[in-house]
Design a protein around this motif. Structure first.
Motif, PDB file in Angstrom:
ATOM      1  N   PRO A 129       0.806  -1.234   0.000  1.00  0.00           N
ATOM      2  CA  PRO A 129       0.000   0.000   0.000  1.00  0.00           C
ATOM      3  C   PRO A 129       0.830   1.270   0.000  1.00  0.00           C
ATOM      4  N   GLU A 130       2.019   1.214   0.639  1.00  0.00           N
ATOM      5  CA  GLU A 130       2.862   2.410   0.722  1.00  0.00           C
ATOM      6  C   GLU A 130       3.354   2.870  -0.650  1.00  0.00           C
ATOM      7  N   GLU A 131       3.418   1.961  -1.607  1.00  0.00           N
ATOM      8  CA  GLU A 131       3.878   2.314  -2.947  1.00  0.00           C
ATOM      9  C   GLU A 131       2.890   3.228  -3.667  1.00  0.00           C
ATOM     10  N   MET A 132       1.663   3.300  -3.169  1.00  0.00           N
ATOM     11  CA  MET A 132       0.657   4.134  -3.809  1.00  0.00           C
ATOM     12  C   MET A 132       1.010   5.619  -3.716  1.00  0.00           C
ATOM     13  N   ALA A 133       1.789   6.001  -2.711  1.00  0.00           N
ATOM     14  CA  ALA A 133       2.212   7.395  -2.586  1.00  0.00           C
ATOM     15  C   ALA A 133       3.100   7.789  -3.767  1.00  0.00           C
ATOM     16  N   LEU A 134       3.978   6.874  -4.179  1.00  0.00           N
ATOM     17  CA  LEU A 134       4.855   7.143  -5.326  1.00  0.00           C
ATOM     18  C   LEU A 134       4.042   7.174  -6.616  1.00  0.00           C
ATOM     19  N   VAL A 135       3.054   6.298  -6.708  1.00  0.00           N
ATOM     20  CA  VAL A 135       2.166   6.301  -7.878  1.00  0.00           C
ATOM     21  C   VAL A 135       1.483   7.661  -8.007  1.00  0.00           C
ATOM     22  N   SER A 136       0.989   8.159  -6.891  1.00  0.00           N
ATOM     23  CA  SER A 136       0.311   9.447  -6.884  1.00  0.00           C
ATOM     24  C   SER A 136       1.253  10.574  -7.285  1.00  0.00           C
ATOM     25  N   ALA A 137       2.476  10.526  -6.774  1.00  0.00           N
ATOM     26  CA  ALA A 137       3.459  11.576  -7.075  1.00  0.00           C
ATOM     27  C   ALA A 137       3.772  11.646  -8.569  1.00  0.00           C
ATOM     28  N   ASN A 138       3.649  10.502  -9.254  1.00  0.00           N
ATOM     29  CA  ASN A 138       3.963  10.447 -10.682  1.00  0.00           C
ATOM     30  C   ASN A 138       2.723  10.531 -11.572  1.00  0.00           C
ATOM     31  N   THR A 139       1.598  10.853 -10.984  1.00  0.00           N
ATOM     32  CA  THR A 139       0.343  10.906 -11.732  1.00  0.00           C
ATOM     33  C   THR A 139       0.017  12.329 -12.155  1.00  0.00           C
ATOM     34  N   LYS A 140      -0.420  12.480 -13.395  1.00  0.00           N
ATOM     35  CA  LYS A 140      -0.868  13.768 -13.907  1.00  0.00           C
ATOM     36  C   LYS A 140      -2.386  13.818 -13.861  1.00  0.00           C
ATOM     37  N   ILE A 141      -2.926  15.011 -13.690  1.00  0.00           N
ATOM     38  CA  ILE A 141      -4.367  15.160 -13.531  1.00  0.00           C
ATOM     39  C   ILE A 141      -5.134  14.672 -14.765  1.00  0.00           C
ATOM     40  N   GLY A 142      -4.545  14.852 -15.941  1.00  0.00           N
ATOM     41  CA  GLY A 142      -5.194  14.376 -17.155  1.00  0.00           C
ATOM     42  C   GLY A 142      -5.327  12.871 -17.171  1.00  0.00           C
ATOM     43  N   ASP A 143      -4.256  12.184 -16.742  1.00  0.00           N
ATOM     44  CA  ASP A 143      -4.305  10.719 -16.676  1.00  0.00           C
ATOM     45  C   ASP A 143      -5.328  10.251 -15.660  1.00  0.00           C
ATOM     46  N   LEU A 144      -5.359  10.909 -14.531  1.00  0.00           N
ATOM     47  CA  LEU A 144      -6.239  10.490 -13.445  1.00  0.00           C
ATOM     48  C   LEU A 144      -7.711  10.597 -13.822  1.00  0.00           C
ATOM     49  N   LEU A 145      -8.074  11.656 -14.534  1.00  0.00           N
ATOM     50  CA  LEU A 145      -9.485  11.904 -14.827  1.00  0.00           C
ATOM     51  C   LEU A 145      -9.927  11.491 -16.233  1.00  0.00           C
ATOM     52  N   VAL A 146      -8.980  11.431 -17.180  1.00  0.00           N
ATOM     53  CA  VAL A 146      -9.385  11.282 -18.580  1.00  0.00           C
ATOM     54  C   VAL A 146      -8.945   9.964 -19.220  1.00  0.00           C
ATOM     55  N   ARG A 147      -7.873   9.368 -18.736  1.00  0.00           N
ATOM     56  CA  ARG A 147      -7.327   8.190 -19.417  1.00  0.00           C
ATOM     57  C   ARG A 147      -8.376   7.090 -19.607  1.00  0.00           C
TER      58      ARG A 147
END
Length: 257
Positions: A72-90
């Motif tokens: 679960p702790e790896e999710m913080a790194l995933v979030s840090a590398n996520t762009k808003i476009g990917d999160l909402l539109v991909r």
């Protein structure tokens, strides 16, 4: 190794949130704006639809990223590398397909409920319903008849189908396109999926999740009633959206491994 528990789902949601505050507060701002626009005549319905689809798209992204990590702790790194476009539109096509299927099924279900109510009402004149005395008599009669089999059975069927619903949404998370997202909702009627939900792991996951949603929803409503506590309520509601995405994936992995 990711364990399919409510505790893990909470940790995943929190780690994603704290891993990139700028990203998550930006998404939260968009959701707030859409909810505010939902109160505006004419465009309000479109804003509500937009909020629902973007929220589901976010959950699909979040759920798919869970499949890529070990802790679960790896999710913080995933979030840090996520762009808003990917999160909402991909995954907007999958979310749109699933939303359309859910919308159509919901319309059909409430059409059936409405039809039963009309039949139960026995053709009561709406003009008479507007009269206090006649209206009260009609409402009392309708309330009595609704306690009988047709309406009650239809209502119970709807409640029963909520049990495998999280696993169905988990299937949406793994869908590939608009059509697949649309078809995934109809796993609600799959004997294979229903069979997979009749296990202790699934039952315990969903039962505790339901209780957490109930308590969490109550707390959020209380926070929304106080302006000073409103920001906390909004953050909690956003975390619940992420938490639900994790539960959907877990439910699917248990029911349809």
């Amino acid at each position: 190794m990711i364990q399919y528990t409510n505790g893990t789902a909470m940790r995943l949601a929190w780690n994603f949130f704290k891993g990139n505050y700028a990203l998550n507060f930006a998404v939260l701002g968009i959701f707030i704006l859409l909810n505010l626009l939902g109160m505006v005549p004419i465009i309000g319905l479109l804003a509500v639809f937009g909020y629902s689809i973007l929220s589901l798209s976010l959950q699909i992204y979040f759920g798919r990223k869970i499949l890529e990590i070990r802790e679960p702790e790896e999710m913080a790194l995933v979030s840090a590398n996520t762009k808003i476009g990917d999160l909402l539109v991909r995954y907007l096509p999958q979310a749109s397909g699933a939303f359309l299927a859910l919308f159509l099924l919901t319309l059909l279900y409430f059409f059936l409920l409405g039809l039963i109510i009309v039949l139960v009402a026995g053709g009561t004149d709406m003009a008479e319903m507007a009269q206090p005395e006649r209206g009260m008599e009609a409402m009392e009669s309708m309330g009595s008849l609704m306690a009988h089999s047709p309406f009650l059975i239809t209502l119970l069927i709807g409640l029963i189908f909520l049990y495998p619903f999280p696993a169905v949404m988990g299937r949406v998370i793994e869908s590939e396109d608009f059509v697949d997202g649309f078809k995934s909702i109809f796993y609600l009627f799959s004997p294979t999926l229903w069979k997979g939900t009749f296990s202790w792991d699934y039952f315990s996951l969903i039962t505790l999740w339901s209780l957490i949603l109930l308590v969490g929803g109550f707390v959020i409503v209380l926070l929304f009633t106080t302006l000073f506590l409103l920001p906390i309520g909004l953050i909690l509601a956003y975390l619940m959206t992420l938490y639900n995405g994790a539960i959907y994936l877990f439910a699917k992995e248990i029911a349809l491994p």
